[in-house]
Write an enzyme that holds these catalytic residues in place. Structure first.
Site: not given
Ligand SMILES: *Cc1c(COP(=O)(O)O)cnc(C)c1O
Length: 435
Positions: A294-295, A334, A338, A365, A394
């Protein structure tokens, strides 16, 4: 251009920064600032790279599910659909709705979340979401009951926590035992929830999901997770007779934000994972599952930049120089979240010597409203355009209206032309829901 970590950036004949071959000064003049700009070609080629790698290396097929949360608006799903991407993951009614509105095939959606409400589950059933990634027993019970009312058998994956620590920022680690997400293997909870899912009448368990974290540059924690998950598949098979047919190993491949970050070979990463799964499966005598990743970040981050206009430059001798811009924490939280590091450029002179070192401050502010500190840049003054690099992931998706600031547009560059994928919010948009 070696000067830029993003392959889509270059320099025009007049010395201005370009993205996808288009002069960013023209984009700033045409669309205003602040403004997100994304190169469609990068997004498309990254999607192709992932699916091709799975086609080439996976023992039993599979592909990439785009992680919507990294960057979600209709054009993203249109691009993913046109590329024939294996699928997309979504985590909220809004992401489901956006995918549906864009015409993305809902059977290729994987719906995540550690607390899906009854309304969320019904929306998913209404929209025909292909797979729900179930997180808890409560969710499974509610889902089976709701699916019964719809006279449907809902396909699911179960979210499992493999107990892998990828050594990244603690707010983006999600796969260790102490996590709000999923069921840990080591406590026995994972096996219990499998047995429960198998006992429910309106649920079809397709397999398992895990997600160990984000911004990881090393393939080894992914391989560890894959290893643990295949062992789990084998263990479940032995104890229950059920053999998983799908394994989704989540997102998390790292992105180069600055030249100090390493490069990650995404194709090589997919290959190592596929090889590890193939080997482990044959060793343990289980069928190789359909494999997914899941990129999110690694598909969109380096497709994007953000353009801002400088408002003031304040030197505090002995301390620092603040450069105030017309955006900040609301469009890019971000750094506040982070301490993320970004590279910045004066947009009309990106190759000029970076003799200044500044704190880039937003217009909220909040003293914490910064895009970064100790940032080298060419000297700038009021009216200059600054580009912040690698903001495709993000940023837009995390943007807020804090201080009642309208959100910037997303301008896409494609084939040397630009179009608005998301229009700039107006003040009228901001009061639209106020009664
Ligand atoms: C955040 C997330 C992703 C994507 O992560 P990346 O670091 O953007 O690749 C994929 N799957 C799940 C369940 C997530 O919480």
């Amino acid at each position: 251009m070696a000067q830029f970590v993003q392959s889509c950036l270059g320099v025009s004949g007049s010395g201005h920064l370009t993205i996808g071959g288009v002069d960013v000064m023209d984009i700033a003049a045409g669309y205003g600032t602040p403004c997100y700009v994304m190169d469609e070609a990068v997004i498309r080629s990254r999607m192709r790279l992932y699916d091709k790698a799975f086609a080439d290396f996976s023992p039993n097929g599979g592909g990439a599910l785009f992680a919507s949360k990294a960057c979600c608006f209709k054009a993203m799903y249109r691009i993913a659909a046109e590329e024939g991407l294996f699928g997309a993951d979504a985590v909220s009614p809004g992401e489901l709705w956006t995918a549906k509105a864009a015409g993305f095939p809902m059977e290729r959606i994987y719906f995540h979340g550690n607390n899906k409400t009854d309304a969320d589950l019904r929306l998913a059933l209404d929209l025909g979401v292909g797979t729900i990634v179930a997180d808890s027993r409560e969710e499974l019970g509610a889902l089976s009951a709701a699916a019964g009312e719809y006279r449907k058998k809902q396909h699911i994956l179960l979210r499992i926590t493999p107990g892998v620590d990828p050594h990244t920022h603690k707010k983006i680690i999600t796969g260790s035992v102490d996590s709000k997400f999923g069921s840990p293997i080591s406590t026995g909870a994972a096996l219990d929830i499998v047995e429960y899912a198998l006992s429910l009448p309106n649920i079809v368990l397709d397999g398992f999901h895990c997600h160990i974290g984000s911004q990881i540059f090393d393939a080894s924690p992914f391989i560890d997770a894959a290893d643990i998950m295949v062992r789990f598949i084998a263990d479940v098979k032995e104890k229950t007779g059920y053999e998983a047919s799908k394994l989704d190993l989540g997102g998390g491949f790292g992105v180069r934000y600055t030249s100090d970050d390493p490069e990650f070979d995404y194709r090589g990463g997919v290959r190592s994972l596929c090889d590890a799964v193939r080997e482990r499966c044959s060793e343990l005598g289980v069928a190789a599952p359909v494999l997914m990743l899941e990129p999110g970040r690694s598909i969109v981050a380096d497709a994007g930049i953000t353009l801002y206009t400088v408002g003031s430059v304040k030197e505090i001798p002995g301390f620092r120089t603040y450069v105030s811009i017309d955006g900040g924490m609301p469009d890019n939280p971000r750094y506040a979240l982070y301490q993320s590091v970004y590279e910045i450029f004066k947009a009309d002179d990106p190759l000029g010597e970076k003799t200044a070192c500044v704190t880039l401050g937003g217009r909220c502010c909040e003293s914490g409203d910064l895009i970064g500190e100790n940032m080298p840049i060419q000297p700038v003054k009021r009216g200059d355009i600054i580009a912040v690099a690698v903001t495709g992931a993000y940023n837009y998706s995390m943007a807020s209206n804090y201080n009642r600031i309208p959100r910037p547009p997303v301008v896409m560059v494609s084939g040397g032309k630009t179009y608005e994928a998301v229009r700039r919010e107006s003040c009228d948009d901001l009061i639209r829901l106020d009664v």
